[in-house]
Design an enzyme around this catalytic site. Structure first.
Site, PDB file in Angstrom:
ATOM      1  N   LYS A  75     -73.528   1.269  32.175  1.00 19.03           N
ATOM      2  CA  LYS A  75     -73.673   0.709  34.160  1.00 19.03           C
ATOM      3  C   LYS A  75     -74.244  -0.178  34.636  1.00 19.03           C
ATOM      4  O   LYS A  75     -75.577  -0.618  34.266  1.00 19.03           O
ATOM      5  CB  LYS A  75     -74.048   2.626  34.078  1.00 19.03           C
ATOM      6  CG  LYS A  75     -73.602   2.982  35.665  1.00 19.03           C
ATOM      7  CD  LYS A  75     -73.645   4.639  35.593  1.00 19.03           C
ATOM      8  CE  LYS A  75     -73.140   5.317  36.727  1.00 19.03           C
ATOM      9  NZ  LYS A  75     -74.068   6.521  37.021  1.00 19.03           N
ATOM     10  N   SER A 150     -70.489   9.721  38.961  1.00 16.29           N
ATOM     11  CA  SER A 150     -70.366   8.564  39.056  1.00 16.29           C
ATOM     12  C   SER A 150     -69.960   7.318  38.191  1.00 16.29           C
ATOM     13  O   SER A 150     -69.736   5.932  38.228  1.00 16.29           O
ATOM     14  CB  SER A 150     -71.713   8.103  39.831  1.00 16.29           C
ATOM     15  OG  SER A 150     -72.626   7.673  38.898  1.00 16.29           O
ATOM     16  N   SER A 174     -73.056  12.525  36.702  1.00  8.91           N
ATOM     17  CA  SER A 174     -72.576  11.533  36.320  1.00  8.91           C
ATOM     18  C   SER A 174     -72.280  11.267  35.150  1.00  8.91           C
ATOM     19  O   SER A 174     -71.284  10.178  34.542  1.00  8.91           O
ATOM     20  CB  SER A 174     -73.383  10.770  37.833  1.00  8.91           C
ATOM     21  OG  SER A 174     -72.898  11.031  38.732  1.00  8.91           O
TER      22      SER A 174
END
EC number: 6.3.5.7
Length: 479
Positions: A75, A150, A174
């Site tokens: 990420k 997210s 997330s």
């Protein structure tokens, strides 16, 4: 792409090379990225170099770890030395960290092959990955729908077989919410089990790094590699990290599973959970109904606490040291204001404003202090629940993945997709999502399994037993 153990076996038997595995992943990324947009940066040269190093070790007769040669996505809010880290924000455009996050360092030392940095909602603020300043990631099961957020890029990349496993971060859901939307396994560990050093902060008392994979076993392997004390993180717990795969057993005899009554509904997601409970009971688990009366208050408390912490954490982005800076500012204050106004997206600015308001002198007691008191009550509800059961279950999300653009004009509707996951962060508990069915449109549902503090063993055990008794995890999107 095969599982971690299958790929490891192929490597040690010299049936495939690490370079061949890396090239296959990079080719898959090249093929799918025009439509999927999971990655912000593809690190092909680094991946091949890391893979060659693994092959050299194998050729020299050295033992390699299970993760050696395994393609992984990272990420893009995790600092990677020499590789851009943007947090999907214009304000960090071009920022290249001078240091490595602890988790990515540990994976590099294990021989994992990093194929790229995955897309996310800007600064991890969002539930759909539509808040990225650069691109919107599509859901592999239906390209017109969101992958969740997210960590939507990581979830989509794993679901689409662009990498074997990936790292995400979870502040209010997330990891688990996009795992549910994309039909993969996602784990948020106990707060402090995994070092946050090198994670770009959103809400420091809630953020936690965790794995995505297509199986519970791969999740257990990746967790074992990234967990453990780190002196660089003051919130890191000094605990022994076991081999989590030893807890993966097919029987649930003696395990008490609590159903959070506040999450029980007649909705399709609720029905998918009820069907999962029947499977768990058939595996020997004792099912009990457990009330967590303050569960629903997690959402409003979170949207005071998290923005408050974000408003402080994001004060560092001022155009002075790194990232975006406006040109031809008249004064220093003008440069600060215009840089932040142009560099941050609308959702980030919304949360900074909420947080600044909640922390302001006249409203601190009414909002921030009250939210922290509610957080304590939620934690007490969980403590009472775990005095009676080993794990708790709920749907991960109230619905399956929604259409891109469907909720962007209604922030409150977007926030509700984290209704089931947020209380787990507020209490600092481990929570896992895994597939538990599909709706009529062929979109996956997620089952959330919650454990007591540092009881990842019980969470993984329960998840593994359910996974092995069902076939939901074997389905793959037709891309």
């Amino acid at each position: 792409m095969a599982s971690i153990r299958e790929l490891h076996s192929q490597l040690v038997r010299k049936e495939r090379s690490a370079v061949e595995i890396a090239e296959a992943a990079l080719q898959r990324i090249e093929t799918l990225e025009p439509q999927l947009k999971s990655f912000l940066h593809v690190t092909a040269d680094q991946a091949i170099a890391q893979a060659k190093a693994v092959d050299q070790r194998i050729a020299a007769g050295e033992e390699i770890s299970l993760l050696a040669g395994i393609p992984i996505g990272i990420k893009d809010n995790l600092c990677t030395r020499g590789i851009p880290t943007t947090c999907a924000s214009k304000i960090l455009q071009g920022f290249v960290p001078p240091y490595e996050s602890t988790v990515t360092q540990r994976l590099a030392e294990a021989g994992a092959v990093a194929v790229g940095k995955t897309n996310l909602d800007e600064f991890a603020m969002g539930s759909s990955t539509e808040n990225s300043a650069y691109q919107t990631t599509a859901n592999p099961w239906d390209l017109t729908r969101v992958p969740g957020g997210s960590s939507g890029g990581s979830a989509a990349a794993v679901a689409a077989d662009e990498c074997v496993v990936a790292l995400g971060s979870d502040t209010g859901g997330s990891i688990r919410q996009p795992a549910a939307f994309c039909g993969v396994v996602g784990l948020k560990p106990t707060y402090g089990l995994v070092s946050r050093y090198g994670l770009v902060a959103y809400a420091s008392s809630l953020d936690q790094i965790g794995p995505f994979s297509r199986s519970v076993e791969d999740t257990a392997i990746l967790l074992g590699a990234i967990a453990g004390h780190d002196p660089k993180d003051a919130t890191s717990l000094k605990v022994e990290v076991p081999d989590y795969t030893q807890f993966l057993k097919p029987s649930l005899a003696g395990i008490k599973v609590g159903v959070i009554t506040e999450t029980v509904t007649d909705s399709p997601a609720g029905q998918a959970m009820q069907a999962a409970l029947e499977v768990l009971q058939g595996l020997g688990a004792e099912i009990r109904e457990i009330s967590c009366p303050r569960f629903a208050y997690g959402l409003p408390a979170y949207y005071i606490i998290a923005p408050s912490e974000a408003s402080a954490n994001l004060a560092r982005y001022d155009g002075v040291k790194y990232g975006y800076r406006v040109e031809e500012a008249e004064t220093l204050i003008d440069m600060y204001c215009r840089t932040r106004a142009e560099g941050f997206g609308s959702e980030v600015k919304r949360r900074i404003m909420i947080g600044t308001y909640a922390l302001s002198a006249g409203y601190y007691d009414a909002y921030y202090l009250k939210a922290q008191k509610v957080r304590t009550l939620i934690k007490q509800d969980f403590e009472a629940a775990f005095a009676e059961v080993d794990v708790l279950v709920s749907p991960t999300t109230p619905t399956t993945a929604f259409k891109a653009g469907e909720k962007t004009a209604d922030p409150l509707s977007m926030y509700l997709s984290d209704l089931m996951t947020i209380p787990v962060n507020l209490a600092g508990l481990p929570g896992l999502s895994l597939p538990c069915g599909f709706d009529e449109a062929g979109l996956p549902y997620g089952l959330q399994i919650i454990g007591n503090v540092l009881r990842e063993d019980q969470v993984l055990h329960t998840a593994y037993a359910y996974e092995q008794a069902t076939e939901w995890h074997l389905r793959q999107p037709a891309l």
